[in-house]
Each structure stands twice: as structure tokens, then as C-alpha cells.
Design a protein around this motif. Structure first.
Motif: not given
Length: 443
Positions: A106-112
Motif C-alpha cells: 500500500p502507498k498509504e495507511p488504510v484510512p479506517i
């Protein structure tokens, strides 16, 4: 020259392979997405999310060919390891990791926090982040239950000799009439999005006798309630050579019984996950529209305000009445007033102010509308004339009656609504993959 001759056997195994085979102590390969990581120090539990559910894998420092810090939630991986029984793990087994190959990061952390048991966030947030929110195991399970409803509908009707059809969703004239029509420009000609496959269903009764369809329908209703959508999936059937609209209600009851049995046999995991108590469908009471109004008016001391239709509160009270009096989860309300039903609804010969039609209420919510249709051309034209309708744009529909149509009828079931009631949800958007309503066109 190379040729494709079918599927090739893959080295990776699935959850069902392990559950049905003798894999204890064997090394296997498996792929999936990292659902969550529970780091316990020397040991970490890396939970994989797969199409059949969750798999617990065990990461022991020094036993795996890469450090734990390289693994991130939402990464997709292929793992190798040894299968061991573990009653506390999902499905009763775990995989002791030896190798992990990262397929994507993943390029970013999971938002939820999709890895949590319950996704305790607002509906608006879930809808805005829908592709991610649906990775939560309980959110995803809702749509496996919905799959079962469609599967039950399709399989049961095939057993009853129905033919599946696919009708156009762009048309020239709405089947239901009224103002709730989405209009569009079709190569400089006026067109609409179909409110219902009604005309086409009836046309095809003259071809196959019994037909069904599962497809979207569109209603330009400016409602902003927990029960309305502007695009929803309708489970439609139409059948010829009926003796009365009772045949249609019996067909729906059979479908419900078949589907409940299917859920019990094939979807027990999802039912348990969502703590669903299935409704009773062994027999469904039926009551006339006017009688239903009278019963709830008397029992709950509620004045009848609209004699021609059921208000949402009345539907709820009718459901409550039949649950209290008969322990019934469903109730057929029959003989709706003619003025509130479409022109093609067959009027009751004994009292033409009412129709041979019905709604099915589930837990006090209308989930089905159906009934017998007019199959005589003269009778149909007379009703159209009474309502001030013209034949313009109806030529192809009226054509079928000129050349003979059997007594017939059908129904339409709102898929998202019936799923909502099965799951005990309060808002139909909870059981709609990507809702379309007054405020939402994306995602």
C-alpha cells in the motif's frame, strides 16, 4: 503457437481445500491480503483476508525470510508455511510461516480500521470510502447474504420453468407513468431510464410463458429517506396462464422458502458473523388492503387519513399487528385501490375500485409489489381512456394484446430492501454496494 485449453492447476490452496483435505502438517502456498497484524513480540499473528474468509498465519522471528516490519496492512502477499490445527483460529487451523513474497505494498495507511470486528464509523464515511470499507469482514458479509437472495431467486425460478431475460434500460416511455422519470437526450431524441421492465416482461410472456430478470431500475423520486434509492436492483418475474393473482403470491412464497433454506445450508458462516435470525416463511398471512387499515386503526387507535394508499407508519403497524397476532414476519396486503395502481393492473370484477394486486410487507416494510395484469386489449384500452392516456409511444406494448395474451401477472422485489430487513439494518444504503440517491453519484 500457444493455445489456451482451460484452467491450469495452481500451486496455491484455498480455505476450502484445507477444510476438505488432509493438510495437517503439510507445507502449502496461499495468497491473500494482509487484513491485520497483531505483534506479540517474538511472535506475530498476520491475518490474511481471502474470498472465503480470514486465515491466521503465525510469524516467528527467525523462521521467516524477511523482517516483520516489511509487512503492512493491506499488502497483498503469497505465503508458504505449515498447516497446523488451532481451534481458536478462524476455520480451526493456522499456517506457520516460512516464506512471504510481497505482491504489492500500500502507498498509504488504510484510512479506517477495516481489520476491526465492527466498523464503528458513520454511514457517510463508509459510503465515501466504500471500496475500502467493504474489506471489513462484516461489511463484506452483507453482500454475500444479498448474493444468496439473487441466487435463490434465480435458481428457484429455473426449477419452476422460467426463462431469464435481459431487457433494455433506455426507453421511450415509462412503464409506471408519473413524474418520477429520469429523462435523457438519446441522439437528439427524448428518452428515459426505465422505471421497470414491466412492458418487456409482459411482451415476453407471449414468447416464453414464464420469465424473470434481475436488473437495475431508476426512479427520479426526490425522497431522502432510509428506505428510498434512485437506482435499485429489482427482482422481476412475470408468468402466464395463471388462475388468479394468488398464483403469484404462491410463487413468491416458494422463492422465499427456497432462499431461506439456501441461506441455512450455504451461508451459515455469514449468518453467524452477522448474528442474523432468519424469518419464518412456512406460511404467510394475507389480508385485504381495507381490512388491514381497519385492523391497525382499531388496535393502535390510529385514524385512517389516506383511504387509497398505505403510509409508512401504517405499513409498520400492519407488520407489528401480524407479528403480535400470528408471529408472522411477512404479510401479503391484497386488493389495493385501482386509483393507486398502474393502468395495466387488473381490476377486481366484484368491485372495480380495487385491483387484483398485492404488496408483500417484511417487518413492516414493503419489499414487493405485484398482481394480475389486464390481458384483454379492449379492457386495457378502456382503462387507458378512463385515465386520459393516449396510445402514443405504446404501440409495441399494445401489439401483444392484438395477437393474443394469456391471463398473466407478476411482481417486482426490491433487492436492497429485502436484504436490509433480513439483516435488521435501519438504512437501505447499508445493503447497497454503491448507493445512488439525491446526494450521491460517487463512488
Amino acid at each position: 503457437m500457444e493455445f489456451v485449453s482451460g484452467q491450469t492447476k495452481k500451486d496455491v490452496v484455498e480455505i476450502s481445500d484445507i477444510l476438505t483435505g488432509d493438510y495437517e502438517g503439510r507445507d502449502i502456498s496461499m495468497n491473500g491480503a494482509i487484513h491485520t497484524i497483531r505483534d506479540m513480540g517474538e511472535v506475530a499473528f498476520v491475518i490474511l483476508r481471502k474470498r472465503e474468509g480470514l486465515v491466521q498465519t503465525v510469524f516467528e522471528t527467525g523462521a521467516v525470510d524477511l523482517p516483520l516490519k516489511d509487512l503492512k496492512e493491506a499488502a497483498t502477499v503469497e505465503i508458504q508455511g505449515t498447516v497446523r490445527k488451532e481451534e481458536r483460529a478462524p476455520h480451526g487451523f493456522e499456517v506457520r510461516l516460512k516464506k512471504v513474497r510481497i505482491l504489492s505494498q500500500p502507498k498509504e495507511p488504510v484510512p479506517i480500521p477495516v481489520g476491526k470486528w465492527r466498523l464503528d464509523t458513520s454511514l457517510e464515511t463508509k459510503l465515501e470510502l466504500r471500496p475500502i470499507a467493504l474489506r471489513n469482514i462484516r461489511e463484506r458479509a452483507k453482500f454475500k447474504i444479498q448474493e444468496a437472495v439473487v441466487r435463490g431467486f434465480r435458481d428457484y425460478l429455473f426449477l419452476q420453468g422460467f426463462t431469464e431475460i435481459h431487457t433494455p434500460k433506455i426507453g421511450a416511455k415509462g412503464a409506471e407513468g408519473g413524474a418520477n422519470i429520469f429523462k435523457l437526450d438519446y441522439f437528439h431524441r427524448p428518452a428515459i431510464l426505465e422505471q421497470s421492465p414491466q412492458f418487456y416482461k409482459q411482451m415476453m410472456v407471449g414468447v416464453f410463458d414464464r420469465v424473470f430478470e434481475t436488473a437495475p431500475v431508476f426512479r427520479a423520486e426526490k425522497h431522502n429517506t432510509k428506505r428510498h434509492l434512485n437506482e435499485y436492483t429489482s427482482l422481476d418475474l412475470e408468468m402466464g396462464y395463471i388462475e388468479s393473482f394468488q398464483d403469484i403470491m404462491e410463487m413468491e412464497t416458494g422463492f422465499l422458502q427456497y432462499t431461506i433454506e439456501l441461506l441455512e445450508k450455504k451461508y451459515a458462516k455469514e449468518l453467524s458473523l452477522l448474528e442474523v435470525k432468519l424469518p419464518k416463511v412456512d406460511q404467510i398471512p394475507q389480508v385485504r388492503f381495507d381490512e388491514a387499515k381497519r385492523l391497525v386503526s382499531e388496535k393502535y387507535d390510529r385514524k385512517i387519513r389516506n383511504p387509497y394508499d398505505l403510509e409508512p407508519e401504517e405499513e409498520m403497524l400492519i407488520g407489528q399487528y401480524f407479528k403480535e397476532e400470528y408471529d408472522a414476519d411477512f404479510v401479503f396486503v391484497t386488493h389495493y385501490p385501482s386509483r393507486k395502481r398502474p393502468f395495466y393492473a387488473m381490476d377486481d370484477p366484484s368491485d372495480p375500485t380495487y385491483t387484483l394486486s398485492f404488496d408483500l410487507l417484511f417487518g413492516g416494510l414493503e419489499v414487493t409489489t405485484g398482481g394480475q395484469r389486464i390481458h384483454d386489449l379492449d379492457m386495457l384500452k378502456e382503462k387507458m381512456e378512463t385515465r386520459g392516456m393516449t396510445e402514443e409511444g405504446m404501440e409495441h406494448y399494445l401489439m401483444i394484446f392484438k395477437h393474443g395474451m394469456p391471463p398473466h401477472g407478476g411482481l417486482g422485489i426490491g433487492l436492497e430492501r429485502i436484504t436490509m430487513k433480513l439483516l435488521g439494518e435501519e438504512n437501505v444504503r447499508e445493503t447497497t454496494l454503491f448507493p445512488r440517491d439525491l446526494s450521491r453519484l460517487e463512488p
